[in-house]
Each structure stands twice: as structure tokens, then as C-alpha cells.
Design a protein around this motif. Structure first.
Motif, short mmCIF file in Angstrom:
data_model
loop_
_atom_site.label_atom_id
_atom_site.label_comp_id
_atom_site.label_asym_id
_atom_site.label_seq_id
_atom_site.Cartn_x
_atom_site.Cartn_y
_atom_site.Cartn_z
N LEU A 188 0.86 -1.17 0.00
CA LEU A 188 0.00 0.00 0.00
C LEU A 188 0.90 1.22 0.00
O LEU A 188 1.74 1.38 0.88
N CYS A 189 0.73 2.08 -0.99
CA CYS A 189 1.46 3.33 -1.07
C CYS A 189 0.50 4.43 -0.64
O CYS A 189 -0.53 4.64 -1.28
N MET A 190 0.80 5.11 0.45
CA MET A 190 -0.10 6.11 1.01
C MET A 190 0.49 7.50 0.89
O MET A 190 1.64 7.72 1.28
N PHE A 191 -0.31 8.42 0.37
CA PHE A 191 0.07 9.82 0.24
C PHE A 191 -0.94 10.66 0.99
O PHE A 191 -2.15 10.48 0.82
N GLN A 192 -0.46 11.58 1.81
CA GLN A 192 -1.36 12.40 2.61
C GLN A 192 -2.06 13.42 1.72
O GLN A 192 -1.43 14.06 0.88
N ALA A 193 -3.37 13.57 1.94
CA ALA A 193 -4.18 14.55 1.21
C ALA A 193 -5.05 15.29 2.22
O ALA A 193 -5.53 14.69 3.18
N PRO A 194 -5.25 16.59 2.02
CA PRO A 194 -6.05 17.34 2.98
C PRO A 194 -7.54 16.97 2.94
O PRO A 194 -8.25 17.13 3.90
N LYS A 195 -7.98 16.45 1.80
CA LYS A 195 -9.39 16.11 1.63
C LYS A 195 -9.47 14.94 0.64
O LYS A 195 -8.67 14.86 -0.29
N ILE A 196 -10.41 14.04 0.87
CA ILE A 196 -10.55 12.88 -0.02
C ILE A 196 -11.99 12.75 -0.45
O ILE A 196 -12.90 12.79 0.37
N ASN A 197 -12.19 12.59 -1.75
CA ASN A 197 -13.49 12.21 -2.27
C ASN A 197 -13.27 10.85 -2.90
O ASN A 197 -12.89 10.75 -4.06
N ARG A 198 -13.47 9.79 -2.13
CA ARG A 198 -13.12 8.45 -2.60
C ARG A 198 -13.97 8.00 -3.77
O ARG A 198 -13.62 7.06 -4.46
N PHE A 199 -15.12 8.64 -4.02
CA PHE A 199 -15.95 8.25 -5.16
C PHE A 199 -15.56 9.00 -6.43
O PHE A 199 -15.92 8.61 -7.52
N TYR A 200 -14.81 10.10 -6.28
CA TYR A 200 -14.42 10.90 -7.43
C TYR A 200 -13.60 10.08 -8.43
O TYR A 200 -13.80 10.16 -9.62
N ASN A 201 -12.69 9.27 -7.93
CA ASN A 201 -11.84 8.50 -8.84
C ASN A 201 -12.36 7.08 -9.07
O ASN A 201 -11.71 6.27 -9.69
N GLY A 202 -13.54 6.77 -8.55
CA GLY A 202 -14.16 5.48 -8.83
C GLY A 202 -13.80 4.36 -7.87
O GLY A 202 -14.31 3.26 -8.01
N LEU A 203 -12.95 4.60 -6.89
CA LEU A 203 -12.57 3.53 -5.95
C LEU A 203 -13.64 3.41 -4.87
O LEU A 203 -13.78 4.28 -4.03
N GLU A 204 -14.43 2.34 -4.94
CA GLU A 204 -15.45 2.12 -3.93
C GLU A 204 -14.88 1.31 -2.77
O GLU A 204 -15.17 1.58 -1.62
N HIS A 205 -14.08 0.30 -3.08
CA HIS A 205 -13.41 -0.49 -2.05
C HIS A 205 -12.29 -1.30 -2.69
O HIS A 205 -12.19 -1.38 -3.90
N PHE A 206 -11.45 -1.87 -1.86
CA PHE A 206 -10.48 -2.85 -2.33
C PHE A 206 -10.49 -4.00 -1.35
O PHE A 206 -10.92 -3.86 -0.21
N GLY A 207 -10.07 -5.16 -1.82
CA GLY A 207 -10.21 -6.35 -0.99
C GLY A 207 -8.94 -7.14 -0.81
O GLY A 207 -8.06 -7.13 -1.67
N PHE A 208 -8.89 -7.83 0.32
CA PHE A 208 -7.82 -8.77 0.62
C PHE A 208 -8.44 -10.14 0.87
O PHE A 208 -9.47 -10.25 1.54
N HIS A 209 -7.79 -11.17 0.38
CA HIS A 209 -8.16 -12.54 0.75
C HIS A 209 -7.46 -12.80 2.08
O HIS A 209 -6.28 -12.50 2.24
N VAL A 210 -8.19 -13.35 3.04
CA VAL A 210 -7.60 -13.66 4.35
C VAL A 210 -7.51 -15.17 4.51
O VAL A 210 -8.32 -15.91 3.97
N GLU A 211 -6.48 -15.62 5.22
CA GLU A 211 -6.27 -17.06 5.39
C GLU A 211 -7.35 -17.71 6.24
O GLU A 211 -7.79 -18.81 5.96
N ASP A 212 -7.75 -17.07 7.32
CA ASP A 212 -8.75 -17.64 8.21
C ASP A 212 -9.80 -16.58 8.50
O ASP A 212 -9.59 -15.66 9.29
#
Length: 160
Positions: free
Chosen positions: A53-77
Motif C-alpha cells: 500500500l502506497c499512502m500519500f497524505q491529502a487534505p481532503k478525499i473524495n473516494r468516489f471521485y476516482n471510482g474507488l469504492e473499495h479494495f479487498g484482501f483474501h484472508v487465510e482464516d
């Protein structure tokens, strides 16, 4: 054709890099690959040998503006994951039963929905005999209408 074999990284804006690093590290045990740097803007790379995960600080986020609704991880258990979330007092936003898998969703410090899945890719790549068993198991334990023939598929109501 390009043969991609895994997702290399997710690059995301976050409201608070240190808080996000702490949240993902406590939840997944991710280590820091590229330490927090505030020049020219705050960023950090964390993860494990399979996920970054590459994280960049932003003063404000509109997570729907760029189309990212969610992301997922497969978990072992999956069930151990539920217990771990409870131990960290991280609230489960929602839980879904899919055709061949289960997923739960949590919200990170910047408001992103993170999916934690029982089966990779929703279980669609599982062998047919395994899919058949899982399908019967999931629907028999869910709140559904049962008949003499066994379990029946139910429709999910999505409340957005």
C-alpha cells in the motif's frame, strides 16, 4: 497478452499517513517498506511480500471521485479475522454472503471500505465439487427459506 499474476500495489490518498500506517499495521501486521517522509508531501509504503500500500497524505478525499469504492484482501482464516477485528475494537461495517464465499467490510481511517474475503476472487476459481459443497454450506447456515428439497438461494437487499 500480458500475464499478470497478482496485484502489485494500491496507491491511495489518506487523510493521516501515520494513523493509516498504524491501522493497517495493527490489522494485517504490515511492515514499513519505505518510511514516512514529509518531503515534498507525506507518504509511506507498507505491506508484506504479496501486498503493498502506497499512502500519500491529502487534505481532503473524495473516494468516489476516482471510482474507488473499495479494495479487498483474501484472508487465510475468515473466522480468526473476525476475532482479530473484535480484539482491536474495529467495527465491521457490513458482511456479505456471496455464491461461493463470504466477505466482511471495515472502514479505514480515511473512509475507504476494505473487503476481507474468505475465498480469493469470490471463490469462482474453486473446483466444481468444492463450489457445490461451499454453496450448500453457506446457504444452509444463512437466514433463508428451507424446503424439503434443502436450501434455496435467497436474494440480498442492498441498502446504500
Amino acid at each position: 497478452m500480458i500475464k499478470a499474476n497478482c496485484l502489485d500495489h494500491i496507491n491511495m490518498h489518506v487523510l493521516d499517513v501515520p494513523a493509516s500506517v498504524a491501522w493497517y499495521s495493527s490489522l494485517f501486521g504490515f511492515k514499513v517498506y519505505e518510511p514516512l517522509d514529509f518531503k515534498p508531501s507525506a507518504y509511506c509504503i507498507i505491506g508484506n511480500e504479496n501486498i503493498k500500500l502506497c499512502m500519500f497524505q491529502a487534505p481532503k478525499i473524495n473516494r468516489f471521485y476516482n471510482g474507488l469504492e473499495h479494495f479487498g484482501f483474501h484472508v487465510e482464516d475468515y473466522y480468526e479475522t473476525v476475532e482479530h477485528l473484535a480484539s482491536l475494537e474495529i467495527m465491521i461495517d457490513s458482511e456479505m454472503e456471496w455464491e461461493y464465499s463470504k466477505s466482511l467490510y471495515v472502514i479505514d481511517p480515511s473512509g475507504y471500505r476494505v473487503e476481507l474475503s474468505m475465498e480469493k476472487g469470490g471463490g469462482y476459481d474453486l473446483p466444481e465439487h468444492v463450489k457445490s459443497k461451499k454453496l450448500k454450506q453457506y446457504f444452509c447456515t444463512a437466514q433463508i427459506v428451507k424446503s424439503e428439497e434443502g436450501c434455496q438461494k435467497f436474494d440480498l437487499d442492498f441498502d446504500f
